[in-house]
Design a protein around this motif. Sequence first.
Motif, PDB file in Angstrom:
ATOM      1  N   UNK A   1       0.808  -1.214   0.000  1.00 18.28           N
ATOM      2  CA  UNK A   1       0.000   0.000   0.000  1.00 18.28           C
ATOM      3  C   UNK A   1       0.845   1.269   0.000  1.00 18.28           C
ATOM      4  N   UNK A   2       2.134   1.121  -0.162  1.00 19.98           N
ATOM      5  CA  UNK A   2       3.023   2.283  -0.200  1.00 19.98           C
ATOM      6  C   UNK A   2       3.047   2.824  -1.630  1.00 19.98           C
ATOM      7  N   UNK A   3       2.754   4.090  -1.793  1.00 13.53           N
ATOM      8  CA  UNK A   3       2.757   4.699  -3.118  1.00 13.53           C
ATOM      9  C   UNK A   3       4.003   5.564  -3.252  1.00 13.53           C
ATOM     10  N   UNK A   4       4.795   5.256  -4.253  1.00 14.17           N
ATOM     11  CA  UNK A   4       6.007   6.035  -4.471  1.00 14.17           C
ATOM     12  C   UNK A   4       6.602   5.691  -5.809  1.00 14.17           C
ATOM     13  N   UNK A   5       7.505   6.502  -6.293  1.00 17.28           N
ATOM     14  CA  UNK A   5       8.097   6.245  -7.606  1.00 17.28           C
ATOM     15  C   UNK A   5       9.104   5.100  -7.544  1.00 17.28           C
ATOM     16  N   UNK A   6       9.031   4.242  -8.530  1.00 18.87           N
ATOM     17  CA  UNK A   6       9.973   3.122  -8.547  1.00 18.87           C
ATOM     18  C   UNK A   6      10.517   2.954  -9.964  1.00 18.87           C
ATOM     19  N   UNK A   7      11.818   2.702 -10.038  1.00 17.42           N
ATOM     20  CA  UNK A   7      12.451   2.504 -11.344  1.00 17.42           C
ATOM     21  C   UNK A   7      12.232   1.078 -11.819  1.00 17.42           C
TER      22      UNK A   7
END
Lengths: 290, 664
Positions: free
Chosen positions: B575-581
């Motif tokens: 449920x963690x929303x963040x940018x990921x490569x």
Amino acid sequence: MASPSVVSGFRLAIRLHRLVAAVWLVWVVIFVPALLVVQAATGPDRVNRPAGGFGESEDLLIFFEIMRPVAIPLAIALVFGCLLLVAWCIEWHAGAVRWWLNPDTDAPVLAQILGHGLPVWWRFARLTLLALVLQVAGAASPWLPLLADVEHRFVLPLLIFGSVVTVVATILVWLAAFRGGWLLGEPGRRSAMAAWVRGLWAVLRQPLRSLLPLLIWGLPGFVLLVLPLIYAGPAPTLFFLASWLLGAFCLVAFFVSYAPTKPKPARPVSPLEPPGPFTTTRFPTLLRDE
Amino acid sequence: MAGSLWAATAPADVDIVDYEIDVVLDPETHRLEGVEKIRWTNRTDAATDELYFHLYLNAFSGSRTTFMRELQWRSLRNRTEGEGDWGWIQIGRLTLDDGSDLLPVMEFVRPDDDNPDDFTVVRVALPRVVEPGGVVELELEFEAQLPWIIARTGFVGDFHLVGQWFPKLAVFEGERGWNSHQFHASSEFFADFGSYLVRMTIPENWVIGATGIEVRSGMPDAGQRTVTYRAERVHDFAWCTAPPELMEVVETDFEPGRDVPMPWLNRARDLLDLGAADLELPPMRLRLIVPREQKKMVPRMVRAARLSVAWFGLFYGAYPYPQLTIVSPPVGAEEAGGMEYPNFIATGADRLDAYPPFSWSSDIEAVTVHEYGHQYFQGLLASNEFEEAWLDEGVTSYAEISCMTAIAADNLVPEIAAFDFWGSERLSLAFPSLPVTVGKKAWEYRHRWAYFLASYTKMALALRTIEGLIGPEAMARGMRTYFERFRFRHPAGGDLVEVLSETSGWDLGPFFDQAVFGDAVPDWSVLSVRHRRPRPADGFGWDGENWSEVDEDQTTDEAADESWLVNLQLARRGDFIGPVDVELRWSDGTVERRTWDSQTRWVRWRLEGSSRLEQVVVDPDVTWVLETNRADNYWRDQVAAMDHPLWWVREAIRLAGHIFLRFS
């Protein structure tokens, strides 16, 4: 008690080839399912290991992640498997001893060995437990002084002393148990403690001869059984099975190396046969004089 | 050297509460008798007519105190307690500067749990109001019984580590009132800065070390001597004393020209974009008090201390005090180790650490670096350890692991075995079955392990993740700014978020809301990858004027035959929303990087290439060290030959080695 012999261990292990096969089979039955579970958990369906390996500090984490769901059932299975293995080892050890001391055939089938072992299983189990207790006590006691407030100059000597004593005690305790085991099979002998003490005495009297089977058969056998598990190259199943078979042979050879040499059975004498020339063992010099 | 730095680096309004204490230690009964003078200045905008004191030693007065209940021990360290094992503190006299007796109006309060058996906080009603800028001067007498060593205070035999031993004023926060908490099992402390002048009377030949510096050592009298220590701009005072047969004092120093590793200096210069003059560190005295049995480890302890001073000085700022005292507790007093007080840290070592394989462990260095780190994060940035333990423990752990990684990478302590410090923390975070929330009060965690896991491990990993997201330069600048802006202050969690956001240009609020104040779990995966050839054109085509049937033979060319359409689906399982490569590696050797903001639960990327997609890795740089479910972050077109189907055995052996090195 006769001297341990690596060569006679080899010969006897060949005669007990059915037992070797059984030892191998039990090892396979215990460990292959566990390996299959682990392989299923770590296989490509679960882990797509990238070219060049995982990223920084990923190996351990992913290993933990994929093993977590199977860890507890696997651990339980392995613990029970190991207990079973110990019980089985005691059984075939006891069987081999009793058969050797009272042979009913030259190349016994497995059922005969197991049949010999069952009645004295508990006696040998006691010997194993005794050795285990002595092993723990022997390995732990040299480290106890370190729990106390010993002076610093004694720490290093204590460490070295503890390491040496632990290794020596481990070897001594189990060699004594293996040698004592051959005495425990004799009729009328029930005391595991007495057998172990006599075994220890035998080891102390013949330290090198007692150690030789361990070096020639025992350690290589252990390595051959464990090597397939930690070999980090492509390992076909056949390699596993062959290595384990060889390991099983070595283990059997190791144990039976401590078998006492048996006197040749006397030639049966017919009551109708005329008496032979006068012989005596009490006065051999008399015969030579004649 | 002494004193000059203090005055130069602290703002004028730092000093809020000054103490002058005379204390006598009875080495037989392990009892303290003291006279204490307190001068408190109300530097807030609000008036008050009360004072709150901490009497921390009362946490060890019996099995029903809040501390002991939370510890779930019925005795001290599971001993069969005898007389003198418990500890307590009692105020015998308390007078105001005008002579009025405050003892009758002193009452015990339990602000956290109303536990009637807890006596660690007292409230004193003042006969007059202290206006903003006003001053209160008090004098009190106290008697304290040191406990058998627990929670980094007490005695074992003749060894005494005397911490949290005197009646200490709580923190007045203006309109919010007094901030005081009972002593909890999973918490440390919170106090205002000020100066301390402490005269300690101990057996005449005993060694002593304390916060601050020794300014006077009296002549022996009747088998005793009085040693005076002075400390400025600190918020606590601790001391240690023991007979010389047991403990030995090693005087040494930190000399920057000798002790700053050149690779670190270059790294600091690059990351912080500062000149050599800005990174110049002052020399300082190091005073080690070590058991004689640990003498062999002294060189390693000294090296660890010097490296600590160098690391924190370079990357966060110069240490503003002239001396640091380091105590390594003797056998049996291990509970005294691993603690920080201003200018004074207790580390830990074992006699066996001098010999392999125990010497391969980095415990000596790690504990020293960690405790020295607390000189910065809580010693100088005096955050509220009761309410935001993660702010000092987590930041310190982050700095400690970064430092230990650098020590290992630069091989500055050749004795220690290769160890994956960050990997170890990630492994710890992978254990709990429930998500971990960091932002709680210290006593509100589910259990003590959750407190450690949240405050130390997860917070350190959160900061490491931020470092990966905003880059090491922005992170280094942000942390240095945080230190420079809030030293000698009481920063809160929001201040750290604000500074890091400001220096990096990122809005890190959402990150902290999820990682620290919430329990969101980051977890991404490659959901599926499907390859197919482009279908030959079929049906009708618009030629600009009319629909006409497409001629298959004409449209099928060789290029189309060789191209691939790839349907790649990624999922956000956590449920963690963040940018990921995401790294896409094609079979022709092309490597492509994309970033997914992961705002949606899943994403589908339709890709076209002249070759097959060979490999997909979500978060290939392992930026999100907070993510502990990583197996599904990897996908390969051809199932790779693993190194070995039983690679788990090798990993199991590594794990065992890892556990040994960590816990030996």
